[in-house]
Design an enzyme around this catalytic site. Sequence first.
Site, short mmCIF file in Angstrom:
data_model
loop_
_atom_site.label_atom_id
_atom_site.label_comp_id
_atom_site.label_asym_id
_atom_site.label_seq_id
_atom_site.Cartn_x
_atom_site.Cartn_y
_atom_site.Cartn_z
N SER A 249 -1.30 4.55 13.70
CA SER A 249 -2.56 3.94 14.16
C SER A 249 -3.42 4.92 14.96
O SER A 249 -2.92 5.65 15.82
CB SER A 249 -2.26 2.71 15.01
OG SER A 249 -3.46 2.21 15.56
N SER A 251 -5.73 3.76 16.88
CA SER A 251 -6.26 2.99 18.01
C SER A 251 -5.86 3.56 19.38
O SER A 251 -6.72 3.65 20.27
CB SER A 251 -5.84 1.53 17.89
OG SER A 251 -6.41 0.99 16.73
N LYS A 308 -1.16 -10.34 11.79
CA LYS A 308 -2.44 -11.02 12.00
C LYS A 308 -2.31 -12.54 11.82
O LYS A 308 -2.92 -13.31 12.56
CB LYS A 308 -3.50 -10.47 11.04
CG LYS A 308 -3.95 -9.05 11.42
CD LYS A 308 -5.06 -8.57 10.49
CE LYS A 308 -5.39 -7.11 10.76
NZ LYS A 308 -6.44 -6.59 9.91
N ASP A 349 -12.57 -7.65 12.35
CA ASP A 349 -12.65 -6.96 11.05
C ASP A 349 -13.91 -7.37 10.31
O ASP A 349 -14.58 -6.58 9.66
CB ASP A 349 -11.44 -7.32 10.16
CG ASP A 349 -10.19 -6.57 10.57
OD1 ASP A 349 -10.32 -5.50 11.20
OD2 ASP A 349 -9.08 -7.06 10.27
N GLY A 379 -6.27 -9.42 -0.01
CA GLY A 379 -5.34 -9.46 1.13
C GLY A 379 -6.09 -9.78 2.41
O GLY A 379 -7.14 -10.43 2.40
N ARG A 401 -5.14 -7.69 -8.44
CA ARG A 401 -3.98 -7.50 -9.33
C ARG A 401 -3.26 -8.84 -9.51
O ARG A 401 -2.99 -9.25 -10.63
CB ARG A 401 -3.06 -6.46 -8.69
CG ARG A 401 -1.77 -6.24 -9.40
CD ARG A 401 -0.94 -5.17 -8.71
NE ARG A 401 -0.59 -5.56 -7.34
CZ ARG A 401 0.12 -4.80 -6.52
NH1 ARG A 401 0.56 -3.62 -6.91
NH2 ARG A 401 0.40 -5.21 -5.30
N THR A 402 -2.99 -9.52 -8.41
CA THR A 402 -2.36 -10.84 -8.50
C THR A 402 -3.49 -11.86 -8.54
O THR A 402 -4.07 -12.20 -7.50
CB THR A 402 -1.45 -11.09 -7.27
OG1 THR A 402 -0.60 -9.95 -7.12
CG2 THR A 402 -0.61 -12.34 -7.42
N TYR A 464 -9.63 4.33 5.10
CA TYR A 464 -10.23 5.43 5.88
C TYR A 464 -9.34 6.66 5.97
O TYR A 464 -9.67 7.62 6.64
CB TYR A 464 -10.64 4.96 7.28
CG TYR A 464 -9.54 4.34 8.11
CD1 TYR A 464 -8.57 5.13 8.71
CD2 TYR A 464 -9.49 2.96 8.29
CE1 TYR A 464 -7.58 4.56 9.47
CE2 TYR A 464 -8.49 2.38 9.05
CZ TYR A 464 -7.54 3.20 9.64
OH TYR A 464 -6.54 2.63 10.39
N GLY A 485 -14.36 3.89 5.14
CA GLY A 485 -13.64 2.90 5.94
C GLY A 485 -13.71 3.15 7.44
O GLY A 485 -13.55 2.22 8.23
#
Length: 520
Positions: A249, A251, A308, A349, A379, A401-402, A464, A485
């Site tokens: 990360s 962050s 999340k 986000d 997702g 894809r799914t 990103y 990103g």
Amino acid sequence: MSYLTVAISGSDKKQISAQAARAKSAGAEMLELRADYIEELDWKKVKHAMKAIFATDLPLIVTCRDKSEGGVGDWPLQLRTEMLASAARKGANFIDCEYANFVNPEVRQQITEALDENPDCRLILSAHNFEGKFDDLQDLHDDIKKEYPEAIPKLVYTASHINDCFEGMELLENSSDDLIVLAMGQAGMMTRILAKKYGSFLTFASLSSDESTAPGQVEISEMKKLYRWDSIKEKTELFGVIGDPVGHSLSPAIFNACFDAQGINALYLPIQIQGAQHEFDDFLNNIVNRADKGGFGFGGFSVTIPHKAHALEHVARVGETLEPLAADIGAVNTLKLGIGGKISGYNTDYAGAMGALCASMDIEKHQLHKVSIAMVGAGGVGRAVAAGLAEVGAHLTIYNRTVEKAAALADEFNCKYEWLDRIDNMDAQVVINCTSIGMHPNVDASPVPEACLKKGMTVFDTVYNPLDTLLLKQAKEAGAKTVNGAEMFIRQAMAQFKLFTGEQADEKTMRKTVFGCLSK
Ligand code: NAP
């Protein structure tokens, strides 16, 4: 005082001298001579090693660790005791003897006689558990203090989960005497970084990852720069990114750089929570249950994969405020702790993605109304982007894809969906990648065939790492406008910063840190 200590593990005087000098210039505040590392150990060698370390003018601990407690070399107890007693007589500031050995009357007698001769030398009585936690940390502490009240107890155990750290942190916070508590292993990293905040007498850092003397030691350069050792105080407010994994990360680097640049008394940590809802809840409960005593100083968290949805569930169940949009998206990426430990959940986000897209197109959000958009992925990030686009009435088609996941998302946000392999037929003004396709190390992959990319389009890749994905490179070649990103990442982090601190983040510092990290 909490000393940033480096263990010196050289096998001869030359190595010891060189390590001590490097440790001093890296910012060490105390050195520990690990005499058990010395080749063909004898007092003469320890004496020379001590002399080399005294040249640094830093306080010195001498120890000769028992093999059963992590020492190298199987030195007899008698020899090790002699080394400690002689070191005490010859001016060591501290000697560290294993508590399990100190209760042996002969060891105790030798050590206490030497300490009587040099009252300036203090005794550290240590206990190490490489297997896990101690049965009762408080009892062990009390036993050591009963055995030798002037001793500094040093309790080092292995954390197999981050939640194992809290017991040690609580003991430190409740104690007013000199005390060392550290948790070993990756899961115990928090106790090493936060030693100063909770008042541990010392913490250990390594000179480099190859020179670590116990599992989970952080390099001294990271302790000083990334984790702001010199700025940590008792009242330093803590933030962190909760995820699994979190090692990659950005962050911690960006938040800590901004705290530094903006003079904010705060520190941001990587917080790896292994497991699912139960372990996630346990982590937060440990903090909230101590809210009346400051909740260990935590003020908020960024939340990333896979927690999340756990964060959303937690806030919905016991939290104070749940941002309606976060509930719609089905994910909380920001937790803010309020008075009394009340937790609120938000999603930044969404704002990050919409902000990045609109800034690059030089439009206001509402101008995306009726714009045809192809989004790949269904997702967590896909949900946030779909929620934002649905809110402004964009004409969105979700490719995944799914396909069942695309269908479910399309149903929720009232838009169209398609199989990912039908993307060749798309007709869109804006293309957004919300999958991990193209992310390091699979940098030669793109979710969208090159032929679909046209002049006049805007192509936004939420990935990103790398900054310039194959999708963006091909989009640029086709004459499309591109958004990377990092633009989303920076905006969502700025929104988190505002929620955490109430202040605007220094965008220049944030950008410089993100692009600096990503261009490495
Ligand atoms: P997620 O919930 O795990 O979703 C992953 C998505 O990618 C799913 O739609 C998945 O399809 C698809 N996918 C993964 N591998 C694929 C493959 N080989 N072929 C086709 N589809 C594939 O992850 P997320 O949280 O949405 O994150 C997705 C990406 O967003 C991350 O990899 C990251 O690069 C980026 N991200 C960016 C930011 C930012 O601030 N810029 C923030 C967070 C994440 P299925 O449904 O078929 O599995």
